[in-house]
Write a protein that holds these residues in place. Structure first.
Motif, mmCIF file in Angstrom:
data_model
loop_
_atom_site.group_PDB
_atom_site.id
_atom_site.type_symbol
_atom_site.label_atom_id
_atom_site.label_comp_id
_atom_site.label_asym_id
_atom_site.label_seq_id
_atom_site.Cartn_x
_atom_site.Cartn_y
_atom_site.Cartn_z
ATOM 1 N N LYS A 107 37.094 49.346 41.349
ATOM 2 C CA LYS A 107 37.695 50.006 40.296
ATOM 3 C C LYS A 107 38.219 48.339 40.578
ATOM 4 O O LYS A 107 37.262 47.816 41.152
ATOM 5 N N GLN A 108 38.773 49.048 38.978
ATOM 6 C CA GLN A 108 39.047 47.468 38.550
ATOM 7 C C GLN A 108 40.449 46.041 39.124
ATOM 8 O O GLN A 108 40.984 47.193 39.124
ATOM 9 N N TYR A 109 40.657 45.495 38.959
ATOM 10 C CA TYR A 109 41.139 44.073 39.084
ATOM 11 C C TYR A 109 41.188 43.419 38.444
ATOM 12 O O TYR A 109 40.624 43.069 37.786
ATOM 13 N N ILE A 110 42.883 42.479 38.733
ATOM 14 C CA ILE A 110 42.847 41.234 38.148
ATOM 15 C C ILE A 110 43.204 40.579 38.972
ATOM 16 O O ILE A 110 43.886 40.785 40.008
ATOM 17 N N GLY A 111 41.597 39.672 39.046
ATOM 18 C CA GLY A 111 42.019 38.277 40.536
ATOM 19 C C GLY A 111 42.342 37.069 39.919
ATOM 20 O O GLY A 111 42.613 37.436 38.880
ATOM 21 N N VAL A 112 42.455 36.276 40.260
ATOM 22 C CA VAL A 112 42.397 35.018 40.333
ATOM 23 C C VAL A 112 40.887 33.733 40.782
ATOM 24 O O VAL A 112 40.589 33.913 42.187
#
Length: 735
Positions: free
Chosen positions: A41-46
């Motif tokens: 599953k794709q996420y926007i992380g930091v």
């Protein structure tokens, strides 16, 4: 700057995450947004730091993409500090920031619908809620999911409206708009009085000097606090900084929006819960890119991806709606102060009834107090008096369709209050009646066996709503028919207690020619519905307005000269140590609605306890004396703000699982110095939506470092998969 191939810790926005290691495919720095995959599953992380998992190189995945935007290092420090304080994971805190799923995607192709305001159709409550959803988003076309999420109506209502041409198909692509790129300027339309100018100059000095500071803007209702913090907002904004004006949702009124536009020459960018996904995306991206630098919003606006934030104003800082109790437990006011401290900029806390925590910080010299003692424009403070209900018994009444032999209905309005209402009506002035209880009757009970109507899914009684003609659970929303006889013994059931609908019924009999309106969360289903009512009040189309706490703040009715509090005793004798403070704040705010124009106002508090210290302090206007006494008691008991509490709430669908896990926690309880763990006991509301609930309470003195203790204690016992654990640091509600 990190380079291609470096192994870094990436924080992912989900509730369990404390960071995973990934390999860079492009240069990045601490705070950079990256796209990565977890369990396909794709996420926007930091980017959160240097990788520390010690996994073999071949097992470390690469990020998918490094994005051109990011968070400031001070924001990452704030995420960690907030995590340490609230015991939310850093990933759960980041989830509050990256809360717009498609913020980094192109606008989705989706069928949109516009509301046909010219359609000839009957406007039911559900259809009006849909219309209000469009009005709250400037009538822009919306997707079906947005319409449903904002208006809270069923899909069948929307399908019927589409079939009947009330909703018309429009573009198939969400708009990517720059509507929010306003060019603000100070219109110079407001001249501050001497008190206001002194306060504004103090804050302006702090903005100019830079660095962290906190101001309490302590002004009585109607003293013009808003114009002072507008001045501060302009000073920060015009110097190139970003500004957040944070307030409770019910204070986001059309009156406020109008004052904002008059002062700054353009409408505010508003962030709240009822925005379309497209509008949320546009605002979020605009703040991230630094194109939007001033936002008016509720508590979640604190978590926008701010660039160069230079001032936060927390209006009505005492308001309990700043405490989030769903997606993690945090207090937005306290987290705003924490953020300002880390990043180094000023905060303004505004209130007519500051919280005990804020007053203590003023006393300790941590916050600077700026006082506004007089009402703006010369309006007088209302005269506040009690009505002793032991001596002024309400007169009973009959409805027109009651049979001759039917018993009279119990009245709740004293003759003294009724006479004052009549005097105001004779003078063409307006009246507000306040009772903080929804519906008609909170208790439906059998007179013979004592049976009480309760919710099947929650351990609370159901309230009769005459408008619905049904019983309603105020916990889960379950609806049930009103029984005519007791299901246990077949005897007659009676209604006990008083809600706003019963007050309206009595008013309609005793003042048949008065034009009335009800204001509660049941009747005001949107901000637009509330605005329509406010406009009617301003136009003189309502004589008596009857409502709950929605009326307590934010509204300015110049012709409202009498406020009657129907049951001033409600809440005075709660078990919560904050009960006195909260009832004082609520009644003081309600009283502040009276006499804001040229005609002096009057406030009457119906009570069976006229000598109660809370009511005496309100009548005398002795807020400081009351709070001083209240805080002495808390200091002796080592209750906040002189001590610390952490509530640990355990929830499970099966009682046996709940009790077993609580027993295991009890057996693992650590030995503490300067602190103690109490419980487990059944929560005040033991069952909500078929989940059973128990609670522990960890208490310690002000210097106790309770969070690591709680974290270590909970880690010693394996949490079953069908159990939820909620941690609430310094809880405001003990249900």
């Amino acid at each position: 700057m990190f380079q291609v191939g470096d192994i870094l810790k990436i924080l992912i926005p989900n509730v369990v995450n404390t960071g995973y290691d990934y390999r860079l495919i492009d240069s990045a720095q601490i705070g950079s947004f990256v796209r990565c995959s977890v369990m396909n599953k794709q996420y926007i992380g930091v980017v959160y730091g240097i990788g520390d998992s010690n996994l073999p190189q071949e097992k470390i995945k690469s990020v998918i993409e490094v994005l051109p935007y990011g968070l400031d290092v001070s924001v990452l420090q704030w995420i960690q500090k907030m995590s340490d304080w609230t015991l939310m994971t850093p990933g759960a805190v980041l989830k509050l920031i990256i809360n717009v799923p498609d913020a980094f995607l192109p606008p989705r192709v989706e069928q949109l619908y516009a509301f046909n305001f010219d359609a000839k159709a009957k406007m039911t409550d559900a259809r009006q809620a849909v219309a209000d959803a469009f009005l709250s988003n400037d009538a822009e076309p919306m997707s079906v999911s947005d319409i449903q999420n904002i208006s809270k109506v069923s899909s069948s209502v929307i399908r019927t409206m589409i079939k009947n041409g009330i909703l018309e198909p429009k573009d198939q692509r969400q708009k990517n708009t720059d509507n929010f790129l306003y060019d603000y300027k100070d219109s110079g339309s407001v001249k501050l009085n001497e008190e206001q100018q002194q306060a504004a100059d103090e804050i302006a000095g702090a903005i100019s000097d830079g660095g962290f500071s906190v101001f309490l803007l302590d002004g009585i209702t109607g003293s013009g606090k808003t114009q002072v913090y507008f001045d501060s907002a302009w000073r920060a904004y015009s110097s190139g900084k970003s500004v957040l004006l944070m307030m409770p949702e019910i204070a986001l009124t059309a009156q406020f929006m109008s004052r904002y536009q008059k002062r700054f020459g353009a409408p505010p960018v508003v962030w709240h819960s009822n925005l379309t996904s497209a509008r949320r995306r546009d605002i979020w991206r605009g703040v991230m890119k630094g194109d939007i630098r001033m936002v008016v919003g509720t508590r979640s606006a604190l978590f926008l991806p701010w660039q160069n934030l230079g001032l936060i104003v927390v209006d009505e800082e005492h308001d309990s709606s700043y405490k989030q109790e769903d997606m993690g437990n945090y207090h937005a006011r306290d987290m705003a102060v924490l953020r300002a401290k880390i990043a180094g900029f000023p905060v303004v806390l505004a209130s007519a009834t500051p919280s005990a925590e804020t007053l203590l910080n003023v006393k300790l010299g941590k916050y600077k107090r700026l006082v506004l003692k007089s009402r703006f424009g010369g309006a007088e403070l209302p005269k506040i008096e009690t009505i002793d209900m032991r001596l002024n018994r309400p007169e009973d009444y009959a409805l027109p369709d009651d049979k001759e032999d039917a018993p009279l209905r119990k009245g709740v309005l004293s003759p003294l209050l009724c006479q004052e209402i009549q005097n105001k009506l004779d003078s063409n002035q307006q009246v507000m009646l306040f009772i903080n209880r929804r519906g008609f009757a909170p208790i439906i009970q059998c007179q013979k066996c004592g049976w009480v109507a309760t919710c099947d899914d929650c351990s609370v009684g159901m309230t009769y709503h005459k408008r619905l003609g049904k019983l309603l659970c105020h916990m889960c929303g379950r609806v049930a028919p009103l029984p005519t006889t007791c299901p246990n013994c077949g005897s007659e059931v009676v209604m006990r207690g008083t809600g706003i609908e019963k007050v309206q019924e009595e008013i309609s009999i005793k003042f048949p020619h008065a034009r009335t309106a009800l204001v509660s969360s049941d009747t005001m289903l949107s901000r637009q519905a509330l605005e329509r009512l406010v406009n009617k009040m301003e136009q003189g189309e309502i004589d008596i307005i009857i409502g709950t706490q929605i009326l307590a703040k934010g509204h300015h009715f110049p012709n409202l000269t009498l406020v009657g509090v129907v049951d001033a005793d409600m809440g005075l004798f709660g078990t919560d140590f904050r009960a006195a403070e909260h009832i004082f704040q609520q009644l003081f705010q309600v009283a502040g609605r009276a006499g804001r124009g040229e005609i002096p106002g009057k406030v009457l508090l119906q009570t069976y306890q006229p000598d109660n210290p809370v009511l005496q302090a309100i009548c005398a206007g002795n807020r400081d004396g009351f709070m001083e006494e209240d805080m002495k008691g808390r200091q002796l008991a080592k209750m906040p703000p002189f001590g610390q509490l952490i509530a640990v709430i355990i929830e499970a669908e099966k009682e046996s699982v709940l009790k077993k896990y609580c027993s295991d926690l009890l057996n693992a309880e650590p030995i503490l110095n300067g602190a103690k763990i109490m419980g487990p006991i059944a929560a005040q509301v033991y069952q909500i939506r078929n989940w059973y609930r128990m609670r522990f309470l960890v208490a310690g003195d002000i210097k106790a470092n309770l969070q690591p203790i709680v974290k270590h204690w909970l880690s010693k016992v394996k949490q079953p998969v069908n159990v939820r654990v909620k941690i609430d640091v310094n809880p405001l509600n003990f249900m």
